[in-house]
Design an enzyme around this catalytic site. Structure first.
Site, PDB file in Angstrom:
ATOM      1  N   SER A 112     -15.602   4.244   6.888  1.00 44.25           N
ATOM      2  CA  SER A 112     -16.014   5.527   6.761  1.00 44.25           C
ATOM      3  C   SER A 112     -15.251   6.319   5.752  1.00 44.25           C
ATOM      4  CB  SER A 112     -16.028   6.273   8.091  1.00 44.25           C
ATOM      5  OG  SER A 112     -16.328   7.527   7.972  1.00 44.25           O
ATOM      6  N   HIS A 141     -19.567   3.937   4.242  1.00 45.16           N
ATOM      7  CA  HIS A 141     -20.194   4.793   5.138  1.00 45.16           C
ATOM      8  C   HIS A 141     -19.805   6.183   4.697  1.00 45.16           C
ATOM      9  CE1 HIS A 141     -22.121   5.547   9.105  1.00 45.16           C
ATOM     10  NE2 HIS A 141     -21.213   6.516   9.119  1.00 45.16           N
ATOM     11  N   ASP A 177     -20.211   9.958   5.756  1.00 41.95           N
ATOM     12  CA  ASP A 177     -20.601  10.703   6.662  1.00 41.95           C
ATOM     13  C   ASP A 177     -20.835  12.365   6.136  1.00 41.95           C
ATOM     14  OD1 ASP A 177     -20.467   9.168   9.267  1.00 41.95           O
ATOM     15  OD2 ASP A 177     -18.384   9.341   8.567  1.00 41.95           O
ATOM     16  N   MET A 191     -22.278  16.033   7.269  1.00 48.09           N
ATOM     17  CA  MET A 191     -22.096  17.107   8.294  1.00 48.09           C
ATOM     18  C   MET A 191     -22.378  18.399   7.845  1.00 48.09           C
ATOM     19  SD  MET A 191     -18.799  15.766  10.197  1.00 48.09           S
ATOM     20  CE  MET A 191     -18.210  14.001  10.834  1.00 48.09           C
ATOM     21  N   HIS A 220     -24.891   8.531   6.604  1.00 48.14           N
ATOM     22  CA  HIS A 220     -25.125   8.887   7.749  1.00 48.14           C
ATOM     23  C   HIS A 220     -25.307  10.334   7.876  1.00 48.14           C
ATOM     24  CE1 HIS A 220     -23.181   9.279  12.098  1.00 48.14           C
ATOM     25  NE2 HIS A 220     -24.482   9.513  12.183  1.00 48.14           N
ATOM     26  N   MET A 228     -25.546  13.494   9.608  1.00 49.21           N
ATOM     27  CA  MET A 228     -25.547  14.546  10.905  1.00 49.21           C
ATOM     28  C   MET A 228     -25.873  16.031  10.496  1.00 49.21           C
ATOM     29  SD  MET A 228     -21.810  12.572  12.024  1.00 49.21           S
ATOM     30  CE  MET A 228     -21.512  12.212  10.506  1.00 49.21           C
ATOM     31  N   MET A 241     -24.069   5.641  18.253  1.00 50.65           N
ATOM     32  CA  MET A 241     -22.732   6.389  18.184  1.00 50.65           C
ATOM     33  C   MET A 241     -21.858   5.987  19.366  1.00 50.65           C
ATOM     34  SD  MET A 241     -22.659   7.873  15.347  1.00 50.65           S
ATOM     35  CE  MET A 241     -21.140   8.857  15.842  1.00 50.65           C
ATOM     36  N   GLY A 292     -19.196  14.028  14.875  1.00 48.04           N
ATOM     37  CA  GLY A 292     -18.543  15.195  14.118  1.00 48.04           C
ATOM     38  C   GLY A 292     -17.192  15.371  13.762  1.00 48.04           C
ATOM     39  N   ASP A 352     -20.652   3.231  15.506  1.00 53.63           N
ATOM     40  CA  ASP A 352     -19.742   4.240  14.772  1.00 53.63           C
ATOM     41  C   ASP A 352     -19.063   4.891  15.777  1.00 53.63           C
ATOM     42  OD1 ASP A 352     -18.672   6.135  12.995  1.00 53.63           O
ATOM     43  OD2 ASP A 352     -20.859   6.762  12.393  1.00 53.63           O
ATOM     44  N   GLY A 353     -17.742   4.879  15.592  1.00 48.31           N
ATOM     45  CA  GLY A 353     -16.838   5.719  16.122  1.00 48.31           C
ATOM     46  C   GLY A 353     -15.852   5.037  17.028  1.00 48.31           C
ATOM     47  N   GLY A 402     -13.476   4.330  10.448  1.00 46.89           N
ATOM     48  CA  GLY A 402     -12.696   5.244   9.628  1.00 46.89           C
ATOM     49  C   GLY A 402     -11.239   5.099   9.890  1.00 46.89           C
TER      50      GLY A 402
HETATM   51  C1  DX5 Z   1     -18.259  10.627  13.243  1.00 44.97           C
HETATM   52  C2  DX5 Z   1     -18.471   9.608  12.072  1.00 44.97           C
HETATM   53  C3  DX5 Z   1     -17.813   8.460  11.920  1.00 44.97           C
HETATM   54  C4  DX5 Z   1     -16.479   8.642  11.592  1.00 44.97           C
HETATM   55  C5  DX5 Z   1     -15.749   7.380  12.507  1.00 44.97           C
HETATM   56  O1  DX5 Z   1     -18.965  11.412  13.659  1.00 44.97           O
HETATM   57  O2  DX5 Z   1     -19.709   9.509  12.202  1.00 44.97           O
HETATM   58  O3  DX5 Z   1     -18.312   7.734  10.955  1.00 44.97           O
HETATM   59  O4  DX5 Z   1     -15.834   8.734  10.398  1.00 44.97           O
HETATM   60  O5  DX5 Z   1     -14.321   7.492  12.467  1.00 44.97           O
HETATM   61  P1  DX5 Z   1     -13.520   6.721  13.333  1.00 44.97           P
HETATM   62  O6  DX5 Z   1     -13.678   5.376  12.960  1.00 44.97           O
HETATM   63  O7  DX5 Z   1     -12.142   7.482  13.091  1.00 44.97           O
HETATM   64  O8  DX5 Z   1     -13.759   7.004  14.717  1.00 44.97           O
HETATM   65 ZN    ZN Z   2     -20.688   8.123  10.675  1.00 43.94          ZN
END
Ligand code: DX5
Ligand code: ZN
Length: 217
Positions: free
Chosen positions: A8, A33, A35, A37, A66, A68, A138, A143, A176-177, A198
């Site tokens: 990520s 990936h 993200d 938001m 992704h 969000m 998730m 977020g 993811d997460g 990430g």
């Molecule tokens: C969270 C994101 C993830 C995030 C994951 O809302 O969708 O993709 O970057 O990060 P880590 O691996 O640090 O949980």
């Molecule tokens: Zn994500």
């Protein structure tokens, strides 16, 4: 099973983004990936299509976007036309427009993914499963990066893998997460095959970290 690693870019050093994308290119990952938001569907804002275009320009990896964001169909066109290879959006955001959003993503020749937040029942994606290339489970509240893995995700992955097999489909399950070597292994055993990570991959040496995850898978 085809296992894929999706670092990520949220956790990258954005002051050195070009360098970070080169390192991702040099690593054994499959996707980047990305993200997105909007500050509405999730509390924070991150980056949009404007920041994705220069990433796309130098990326040798597929872009796994992704979304969000609320009303995701509004942004599909710009992400698709700017080089997203896969667009995943949330069923909680698209609501009754979910089927239409999947069709719209496909109309650009882009692969479609549907995501569920931790509190959403995984059966919410079942009506769309035949049309999807990927489901994103998730394992944290979306977020923010750097949160702890929620083990409730494991049961959802198991139930989903069973349903995919029962229907004889070829759908990726992405998680993811809070994914690190330990949680990736638990998710793999439950039936996931695409791993977003990430903070765990960007802490220290990205190339070594991706390699360690590859060996584990
Ligand atoms: C969270 C994101 C993830 C995030 C994951 O809302 O969708 O993709 O970057 O990060 P880590 O691996 O640090 O949980
Ligand atoms: Zn994500």
């Amino acid at each position: 099973m085809n296992y894929k690693i999706a670092p990520s870019i949220l956790a990258a050093d954005w002051l050195n983004l070009g360098y970070e994308v080169q390192r991702l290119n040099a690593s054994d990952c499959d996707y980047i990936h990305y993200d997105v938001m909007d500050g509405k569907f999730v509390p924070e804002m991150s980056f949009g299509v404007t920041c994705m275009r220069p990433v796309k320009k130098i990326s040798k990896k597929l872009l796994d976007v992704h979304l969000m964001i609320e009303d995701p169909i509004r942004n599909v066109k710009s992400f698709a036309e700017s080089g997203a290879d896969l667009i995943t959006f949330h069923v909680e955001a698209a609501k009754e427009k979910t089927a239409e959003t999947i069709r719209y993503i496909h109309s650009f020749g882009v692969r479609a993914g549907l995501s569920v937040k931790p509190k959403t029942d995984v059966s919410e994606v079942f009506p769309y499963l035949d049309e999807l290339q990927m489901v994103l489970i998730m394992s944290v509240e979306p977020g923010f990066g750097g949160q702890a893995f929620m083990p409730e995700a494991l049961d959802k992955i198991r139930i989903l893998r069973e349903e995919i097999q029962r229907r004889g489909l070829d759908v990726d399950i992405e998680v993811d997460g809070g994914i690190n070597l330990e949680t990736a292994l638990r998710c793999k055993e439950a039936g996931a095959n695409v791993f977003v990570s990430g903070s765990a991959l960007f802490k220290g040496d990205l190339i070594d970290n991706v390699l360690a995850m590859r060996k584990l898978l």
